[in-house]
Design a protein around this motif. Structure first.
Motif, PDB file in Angstrom:
ATOM      1  N   HIS A   3       0.830  -1.318   0.150  1.00  0.00           N
ATOM      2  CA  HIS A   3      -0.157   0.041  -0.081  1.00  0.00           C
ATOM      3  C   HIS A   3       1.046   1.212  -0.117  1.00  0.00           C
ATOM      4  O   HIS A   3       0.690   2.000  -0.753  1.00  0.00           O
ATOM      5  CB  HIS A   3      -0.935   0.037   1.191  1.00  0.00           C
ATOM      6  N   VAL A   4       2.146   1.313   0.883  1.00  0.00           N
ATOM      7  CA  VAL A   4       2.814   2.313   0.954  1.00  0.00           C
ATOM      8  C   VAL A   4       3.623   2.520  -0.280  1.00  0.00           C
ATOM      9  O   VAL A   4       3.674   3.797  -0.975  1.00  0.00           O
ATOM     10  CB  VAL A   4       3.946   2.310   2.092  1.00  0.00           C
ATOM     11  N   ASN A   5       4.115   1.533  -0.724  1.00  0.00           N
ATOM     12  CA  ASN A   5       5.014   1.391  -2.135  1.00  0.00           C
ATOM     13  C   ASN A   5       4.204   2.055  -3.192  1.00  0.00           C
ATOM     14  O   ASN A   5       4.667   2.707  -4.040  1.00  0.00           O
ATOM     15  CB  ASN A   5       5.493   0.236  -2.525  1.00  0.00           C
ATOM     16  N   ASP A   6       2.969   1.460  -3.333  1.00  0.00           N
ATOM     17  CA  ASP A   6       2.178   1.845  -4.430  1.00  0.00           C
ATOM     18  C   ASP A   6       1.657   3.234  -4.493  1.00  0.00           C
ATOM     19  O   ASP A   6       1.764   4.094  -5.490  1.00  0.00           O
ATOM     20  CB  ASP A   6       0.620   1.267  -4.652  1.00  0.00           C
TER      21      ASP A   6
ATOM     22  N   VAL B   9       3.615   5.565  -2.991  1.00  0.00           N
ATOM     23  CA  VAL B   9       4.821   6.609  -3.457  1.00  0.00           C
ATOM     24  C   VAL B   9       5.057   6.619  -4.904  1.00  0.00           C
ATOM     25  O   VAL B   9       5.329   7.411  -5.475  1.00  0.00           O
ATOM     26  CB  VAL B   9       6.063   6.003  -2.637  1.00  0.00           C
ATOM     27  N   ARG B  10       4.808   5.383  -5.428  1.00  0.00           N
ATOM     28  CA  ARG B  10       5.197   5.339  -6.961  1.00  0.00           C
ATOM     29  C   ARG B  10       4.134   6.008  -7.849  1.00  0.00           C
ATOM     30  O   ARG B  10       4.545   6.726  -8.763  1.00  0.00           O
ATOM     31  CB  ARG B  10       4.831   3.786  -7.439  1.00  0.00           C
ATOM     32  N   LYS B  11       3.018   6.215  -7.237  1.00  0.00           N
ATOM     33  CA  LYS B  11       2.037   6.951  -8.077  1.00  0.00           C
ATOM     34  C   LYS B  11       2.375   8.628  -7.870  1.00  0.00           C
ATOM     35  O   LYS B  11       2.300   9.136  -8.637  1.00  0.00           O
ATOM     36  CB  LYS B  11       0.648   6.868  -7.394  1.00  0.00           C
ATOM     37  N   ALA B  12       3.008   8.969  -6.539  1.00  0.00           N
ATOM     38  CA  ALA B  12       3.306  10.396  -6.537  1.00  0.00           C
ATOM     39  C   ALA B  12       4.644  10.784  -6.820  1.00  0.00           C
ATOM     40  O   ALA B  12       5.094  11.981  -7.321  1.00  0.00           O
ATOM     41  CB  ALA B  12       3.107  10.801  -5.181  1.00  0.00           C
ATOM     42  N   PHE B  13       5.506   9.988  -6.936  1.00  0.00           N
ATOM     43  CA  PHE B  13       6.958  10.307  -7.444  1.00  0.00           C
ATOM     44  C   PHE B  13       7.695   9.181  -8.493  1.00  0.00           C
ATOM     45  O   PHE B  13       7.218   8.131  -8.368  1.00  0.00           O
ATOM     46  CB  PHE B  13       7.929  10.202  -6.179  1.00  0.00           C
TER      47      PHE B  13
ATOM     48  N   VAL C 199      10.087   7.119  -8.796  1.00  0.00           N
ATOM     49  CA  VAL C 199      11.175   6.561  -7.983  1.00  0.00           C
ATOM     50  C   VAL C 199      11.733   5.457  -8.907  1.00  0.00           C
ATOM     51  O   VAL C 199      11.204   4.604  -9.880  1.00  0.00           O
ATOM     52  CB  VAL C 199      10.457   5.578  -6.730  1.00  0.00           C
ATOM     53  N   LYS C 200      13.044   5.034  -8.680  1.00  0.00           N
ATOM     54  CA  LYS C 200      13.717   3.801  -9.300  1.00  0.00           C
ATOM     55  C   LYS C 200      13.631   2.737  -8.591  1.00  0.00           C
ATOM     56  O   LYS C 200      13.336   1.682  -9.476  1.00  0.00           O
ATOM     57  CB  LYS C 200      15.120   4.385  -9.467  1.00  0.00           C
ATOM     58  N   LYS C 201      13.462   2.621  -7.442  1.00  0.00           N
ATOM     59  CA  LYS C 201      13.540   1.650  -6.490  1.00  0.00           C
ATOM     60  C   LYS C 201      12.707   1.918  -5.191  1.00  0.00           C
ATOM     61  O   LYS C 201      13.094   3.140  -4.721  1.00  0.00           O
ATOM     62  CB  LYS C 201      14.897   1.076  -6.096  1.00  0.00           C
ATOM     63  N   ILE C 202      11.920   1.067  -4.602  1.00  0.00           N
ATOM     64  CA  ILE C 202      11.344   1.270  -3.436  1.00  0.00           C
ATOM     65  C   ILE C 202      11.144   0.013  -2.666  1.00  0.00           C
ATOM     66  O   ILE C 202      11.035  -1.112  -3.391  1.00  0.00           O
ATOM     67  CB  ILE C 202      10.006   1.930  -3.601  1.00  0.00           C
ATOM     68  N   LYS C 203      11.289   0.049  -1.500  1.00  0.00           N
ATOM     69  CA  LYS C 203      11.249  -1.130  -0.629  1.00  0.00           C
ATOM     70  C   LYS C 203      10.693  -0.773   0.979  1.00  0.00           C
ATOM     71  O   LYS C 203      11.357  -0.039   1.531  1.00  0.00           O
ATOM     72  CB  LYS C 203      12.576  -2.030  -0.506  1.00  0.00           C
ATOM     73  N   SER C 204       9.565  -1.443   1.155  1.00  0.00           N
ATOM     74  CA  SER C 204       9.425  -1.036   2.602  1.00  0.00           C
ATOM     75  C   SER C 204       9.305  -2.317   3.403  1.00  0.00           C
ATOM     76  O   SER C 204       9.281  -3.701   3.065  1.00  0.00           O
ATOM     77  CB  SER C 204       7.621  -0.883   2.535  1.00  0.00           C
TER      78      SER C 204
ATOM     79  N   ARG D  93       6.069  12.803   2.913  1.00  0.00           N
ATOM     80  CA  ARG D  93       5.595  12.511   4.224  1.00  0.00           C
ATOM     81  C   ARG D  93       3.957  12.607   3.893  1.00  0.00           C
ATOM     82  O   ARG D  93       3.210  12.034   4.496  1.00  0.00           O
ATOM     83  CB  ARG D  93       5.981  13.743   5.240  1.00  0.00           C
ATOM     84  N   ASP D  94       3.361  13.563   3.268  1.00  0.00           N
ATOM     85  CA  ASP D  94       2.091  13.568   3.164  1.00  0.00           C
ATOM     86  C   ASP D  94       1.239  12.708   2.394  1.00  0.00           C
ATOM     87  O   ASP D  94       0.343  12.008   2.701  1.00  0.00           O
ATOM     88  CB  ASP D  94       1.600  15.042   2.424  1.00  0.00           C
ATOM     89  N   THR D  95       2.225  12.041   1.328  1.00  0.00           N
ATOM     90  CA  THR D  95       1.639  10.969   0.597  1.00  0.00           C
ATOM     91  C   THR D  95       1.337   9.443   1.359  1.00  0.00           C
ATOM     92  O   THR D  95       0.504   9.005   1.353  1.00  0.00           O
ATOM     93  CB  THR D  95       2.626  10.576  -0.601  1.00  0.00           C
ATOM     94  N   ILE D  96       2.539   9.588   2.300  1.00  0.00           N
ATOM     95  CA  ILE D  96       2.386   8.417   3.080  1.00  0.00           C
ATOM     96  C   ILE D  96       1.321   8.600   4.130  1.00  0.00           C
ATOM     97  O   ILE D  96       0.514   7.520   4.603  1.00  0.00           O
ATOM     98  CB  ILE D  96       3.919   7.957   3.704  1.00  0.00           C
ATOM     99  N   ASN D  97       1.243   9.515   4.789  1.00  0.00           N
ATOM    100  CA  ASN D  97       0.284   9.892   6.038  1.00  0.00           C
ATOM    101  C   ASN D  97      -0.939   9.821   5.390  1.00  0.00           C
ATOM    102  O   ASN D  97      -1.879   9.357   5.822  1.00  0.00           O
ATOM    103  CB  ASN D  97       0.515  11.448   6.541  1.00  0.00           C
ATOM    104  N   GLU D  98      -1.269  10.148   4.150  1.00  0.00           N
ATOM    105  CA  GLU D  98      -2.694  10.004   3.645  1.00  0.00           C
ATOM    106  C   GLU D  98      -3.085   8.443   3.190  1.00  0.00           C
ATOM    107  O   GLU D  98      -4.220   8.320   3.151  1.00  0.00           O
ATOM    108  CB  GLU D  98      -2.829  10.705   2.070  1.00  0.00           C
TER     109      GLU D  98
END
Length: 84
Positions: free
Chosen positions: A19-22, A24-28, A30-35, A56-61
């Motif tokens: 959920h967090v990865n998706d 962040v990917r939609k907002a930025f 990113v080359k790589k992401i891992k939670s 911060r806002d993207t993840i908090n939302e």
């Protein structure tokens, strides 16, 4: 490239990580992401610096709570890429 380490409170499982990865990917771009819910963190790599307040806002939302964000220059490791 820039590596961001985000301390995220509230992730309980792999679906939370996705959920967090998706989000962040939609907002930025990113080359790589891992939670990791066990480490309570999300690590992402971008080509250029991004707006940390928007991150911060993207993840908090998504319903999770950002406790801190740190960034550092990122370089690939080894012959075949990077260690995230």
């Amino acid at each position: 490239m820039v590596k961001y380490t985000v301390q995220v409170e509230g992730m309980q499982c792999g679906m939370c990580e996705s959920h967090v990865n998706d989000a962040v990917r939609k907002a930025f771009p990113v080359k790589k992401i891992k939670s990791s819910h066990t480490k309570k963190q999300t690590i992402l790599v971008t080509e250029a610096a991004i707006d940390e307040e928007k991150l911060r806002d993207t993840i908090n939302e998504t319903g999770y709570t950002v406790r801190g964000i740190s960034s550092e220059p990122y370089q690939k490791h080894g012959l075949f890429g990077s260690k995230l």
